[in-house]
Design a protein around this motif. Structure first.
Motif, PDB file in Angstrom:
ATOM      1  N   ILE A 240      -9.992   0.147  10.856  1.00 59.50           N
ATOM      2  CA  ILE A 240      -9.683   1.333  11.671  1.00 59.50           C
ATOM      3  C   ILE A 240      -8.225   1.749  11.483  1.00 59.50           C
ATOM      4  N   ALA A 241      -7.339   0.749  11.413  1.00 63.17           N
ATOM      5  CA  ALA A 241      -5.924   1.053  11.133  1.00 63.17           C
ATOM      6  C   ALA A 241      -5.792   1.728   9.772  1.00 63.17           C
ATOM      7  N   GLY A 242      -6.619   1.306   8.817  1.00 68.69           N
ATOM      8  CA  GLY A 242      -6.606   1.937   7.494  1.00 68.69           C
ATOM      9  C   GLY A 242      -7.029   3.399   7.568  1.00 68.69           C
ATOM     10  N   PHE A 243      -8.024   3.702   8.408  1.00 69.72           N
ATOM     11  CA  PHE A 243      -8.458   5.102   8.569  1.00 69.72           C
ATOM     12  C   PHE A 243      -7.291   5.962   9.080  1.00 69.72           C
ATOM     13  N   ILE A 244      -6.588   5.422  10.075  1.00 70.89           N
ATOM     14  CA  ILE A 244      -5.461   6.178  10.639  1.00 70.89           C
ATOM     15  C   ILE A 244      -4.383   6.396   9.578  1.00 70.89           C
ATOM     16  N   LEU A 245      -4.137   5.354   8.783  1.00 72.84           N
ATOM     17  CA  LEU A 245      -3.101   5.430   7.748  1.00 72.84           C
ATOM     18  C   LEU A 245      -3.406   6.534   6.741  1.00 72.84           C
ATOM     19  N   ILE A 246      -4.616   6.536   6.179  1.00 65.05           N
ATOM     20  CA  ILE A 246      -4.924   7.515   5.135  1.00 65.05           C
ATOM     21  C   ILE A 246      -5.099   8.914   5.720  1.00 65.05           C
ATOM     22  N   ALA A 247      -5.535   8.996   6.981  1.00 61.59           N
ATOM     23  CA  ALA A 247      -5.659  10.316   7.612  1.00 61.59           C
ATOM     24  C   ALA A 247      -4.283  10.938   7.818  1.00 61.59           C
ATOM     25  N   ARG A 248      -3.295  10.112   8.125  1.00 61.57           N
ATOM     26  CA  ARG A 248      -1.946  10.645   8.361  1.00 61.57           C
ATOM     27  C   ARG A 248      -1.283  11.096   7.069  1.00 61.57           C
ATOM     28  N   ILE A 249      -1.440  10.331   5.979  1.00 65.65           N
ATOM     29  CA  ILE A 249      -0.742  10.690   4.736  1.00 65.65           C
ATOM     30  C   ILE A 249      -1.608  11.563   3.830  1.00 65.65           C
ATOM     31  N   GLY A 250      -2.895  11.683   4.148  1.00 66.55           N
ATOM     32  CA  GLY A 250      -3.757  12.568   3.379  1.00 66.55           C
ATOM     33  C   GLY A 250      -4.259  12.007   2.074  1.00 66.55           C
ATOM     34  N   ALA A 251      -4.083  10.723   1.847  1.00 66.65           N
ATOM     35  CA  ALA A 251      -4.563  10.099   0.612  1.00 66.65           C
ATOM     36  C   ALA A 251      -4.683   8.595   0.834  1.00 66.65           C
ATOM     37  N   ALA A 252      -5.540   7.982   0.035  1.00 71.75           N
ATOM     38  CA  ALA A 252      -5.698   6.519   0.099  1.00 71.75           C
ATOM     39  C   ALA A 252      -5.084   5.898  -1.142  1.00 71.75           C
ATOM     40  N   GLU A 253      -4.240   4.892  -0.921  1.00 70.16           N
ATOM     41  CA  GLU A 253      -3.590   4.212  -2.038  1.00 70.16           C
ATOM     42  C   GLU A 253      -3.973   2.734  -2.012  1.00 70.16           C
ATOM     43  N   PRO A 254      -4.199   2.143  -3.165  1.00 67.43           N
ATOM     44  CA  PRO A 254      -4.609   0.727  -3.186  1.00 67.43           C
ATOM     45  C   PRO A 254      -3.534  -0.223  -2.658  1.00 67.43           C
ATOM     46  N   ILE A 255      -2.286   0.240  -2.619  1.00 67.94           N
ATOM     47  CA  ILE A 255      -1.217  -0.615  -2.067  1.00 67.94           C
ATOM     48  C   ILE A 255      -0.993  -0.315  -0.584  1.00 67.94           C
ATOM     49  N   GLY A 256      -1.818   0.522   0.005  1.00 71.09           N
ATOM     50  CA  GLY A 256      -1.686   0.849   1.423  1.00 71.09           C
ATOM     51  C   GLY A 256      -1.817  -0.389   2.299  1.00 71.09           C
ATOM     52  N   GLY A 257      -0.970  -0.471   3.306  1.00 73.13           N
ATOM     53  CA  GLY A 257      -1.019  -1.604   4.232  1.00 73.13           C
ATOM     54  C   GLY A 257      -0.211  -2.804   3.787  1.00 73.13           C
ATOM     55  N   GLN A 258       0.510  -2.667   2.677  1.00 73.25           N
ATOM     56  CA  GLN A 258       1.282  -3.805   2.178  1.00 73.25           C
ATOM     57  C   GLN A 258       2.379  -4.188   3.179  1.00 73.25           C
ATOM     58  N   GLY A 259       2.435  -5.443   3.560  1.00 75.42           N
ATOM     59  CA  GLY A 259       3.458  -5.921   4.500  1.00 75.42           C
ATOM     60  C   GLY A 259       3.103  -5.740   5.966  1.00 75.42           C
ATOM     61  N   PHE A 260       1.936  -5.184   6.254  1.00 73.16           N
ATOM     62  CA  PHE A 260       1.552  -4.947   7.652  1.00 73.16           C
ATOM     63  C   PHE A 260       1.335  -6.248   8.418  1.00 73.16           C
ATOM     64  N   GLU A 261       1.042  -7.353   7.699  1.00 66.80           N
ATOM     65  CA  GLU A 261       0.730  -8.610   8.392  1.00 66.80           C
ATOM     66  C   GLU A 261       1.917  -9.126   9.204  1.00 66.80           C
ATOM     67  N   LEU A 262       3.135  -8.998   8.660  1.00 66.47           N
ATOM     68  CA  LEU A 262       4.308  -9.490   9.387  1.00 66.47           C
ATOM     69  C   LEU A 262       4.532  -8.680  10.661  1.00 66.47           C
ATOM     70  N   GLN A 263       4.374  -7.346  10.543  1.00 66.34           N
ATOM     71  CA  GLN A 263       4.547  -6.495  11.716  1.00 66.34           C
ATOM     72  C   GLN A 263       3.511  -6.832  12.790  1.00 66.34           C
ATOM     73  N   ALA A 264       2.279  -7.089  12.363  1.00 65.55           N
ATOM     74  CA  ALA A 264       1.218  -7.395  13.326  1.00 65.55           C
ATOM     75  C   ALA A 264       1.461  -8.735  14.019  1.00 65.55           C
ATOM     76  N   ILE A 265       1.844  -9.739  13.231  1.00 63.18           N
ATOM     77  CA  ILE A 265       2.134 -11.049  13.825  1.00 63.18           C
ATOM     78  C   ILE A 265       3.317 -10.934  14.786  1.00 63.18           C
ATOM     79  N   GLY A 266       4.342 -10.205  14.355  1.00 62.86           N
ATOM     80  CA  GLY A 266       5.521 -10.019  15.209  1.00 62.86           C
ATOM     81  C   GLY A 266       5.170  -9.325  16.509  1.00 62.86           C
ATOM     82  N   SER A 267       4.346  -8.302  16.434  1.00 59.94           N
ATOM     83  CA  SER A 267       3.957  -7.567  17.647  1.00 59.94           C
ATOM     84  C   SER A 267       3.159  -8.454  18.593  1.00 59.94           C
TER      85      SER A 267
END
Length: 331
Positions: A240-267
């Protein structure tokens, strides 16, 4: 030993137990209060340092920027509550969003269902490897981080996908009554997760499994099933987070979401989830995501280079883990 001493010993023991329980409760309350007060203090400091920070448009922008991280953090919180970790969430965001963007050309519903299925399967695979095969969660999700990212690159030979349907973009990056839909999604998901944790049998089993796994097994809880479920939910929310990401930037990239794990763990940790397991609050994770978003936004407004923003975010996460280790009673 006198008779008075024999009678008094059990009473003294009970009194000490009551004092210890009261101390733990006060500590838990202080910890929960510190999550919100820390976020408020951060807003006050940046508001004092720069007048642009507290403008309504900027505050709404902070919520919007924090929404993707908040959605992932809710799933991460459930995993951490079982004393686990999921390092593959960023790669699941990339893979599920690529599949959803591709399938959306055959219909928005097809794209959403395909993306959700990919996220669910990825999380399910993590859960099976960890719960059933007893493999270390850190190693498993580190491995699937690479596998899922590789699969996203293979899917389109490393090429991005453009031309998302407007309906898809309006749904995941539009507005509802003047509020950006990503913010609505983040709040709704945190609310549903909170109800599940606080008021359902599954929530009780998640807390029990993370608090004391052996005791949970002895009490009849299928801990392995609980772990599979939380990892599957983590994968589902990452999609679902991926849907929001590509909807906001208007395109899907295979490197999308890179590094999100640290932010999620931190939050999750900033929001009160304990890496020792058994404790966590989806709404706290939402506040944790907003705290990290406000920190990055405030530093940007103060013209602090992005390199130092990474350093500051890392320090905040480490301090949150340190606070958890100091204040949380060992089990």
């Amino acid at each position: 030993m006198s008779k008075s001493e024999t009678v008094g010993a059990p009473e003294m023991k009970q009194e000490k137990q009551r004092e210890a329980a009261s101390l733990v409760k006060r500590g838990e309350f202080a910890r929960k209060a510190s999550v919100l007060s820390g976020c408020v203090a951060l807003f006050i400091v940046f508001s004092a340092l720069t007048s642009s920070f507290y403008q309504p448009a900027n505050l709404l922008d902070i919520l919007l920027q924090s929404s993707i991280n908040a959605v992932i953090a809710v799933g991460m919180t459930l995993v951490i509550m079982t004393k686990g970790i999921d390092l593959s969430v960023g790669s699941i965001v990339g893979l599920s969003s690529m599949v959803a963007a591709d399938m959306a050309n055959h219909g928005v519903a097809a794209g959403i269902l395909a993306g959700l299925a990919v996220g669910l399967v990825c999380g399910f695979v993590n859960g099976i490897l960890i719960a059933k095969l007893k493999l270390p969660d850190f190693i498993v999700t580190l491995g699937t981080l690479s596998i899922f990212r590789g699969a996203a690159l293979i899917y389109t030979n490393g090429q991005p996908i453009y031309g998302l349907p407007n309906t898809f973009r309006d749904l995941f990056a539009g507005q509802l009554l003047g509020i950006p839909t990503p913010v609505v999604f983040a709040i709704a998901i945190a609310g549903i997760a909170y109800v599940m944790v606080a008021f359902t049998g599954l929530g009780e089993r998640i807390i029990a499994s993370g608090g004391n796994e052996e005791a949970a097994r002895l009490s009849g809880i299928n801990v392995d099933t609980v772990k599979v479920i939380v990892y599957a939910l983590s994968g589902l929310l990452s999609s679902i987070a991926g849907f929001i990401l590509i909807a906001r930037i208007g395109a899907a990239e295979p490197i999308g979401g890179q590094g999100f794990e640290l932010q999620a763990i931190g939050s999750a940790v900033i929001g009160g989830a304990s890496l020792f397991g058994g404790v966590g609050n989806p709404f706290g994770s939402l506040i944790g995501a907003v705290t990290l978003g406000a920190l990055q936004n405030g530093l940007t407004l103060m013209n602090v280079p992005s390199f130092w923003q990474y350093v500051a975010s890392g320090f905040v996460v480490i301090l949150a883990v340190l606070a958890d280790q100091i204040t949380r009673p060992r089990r």
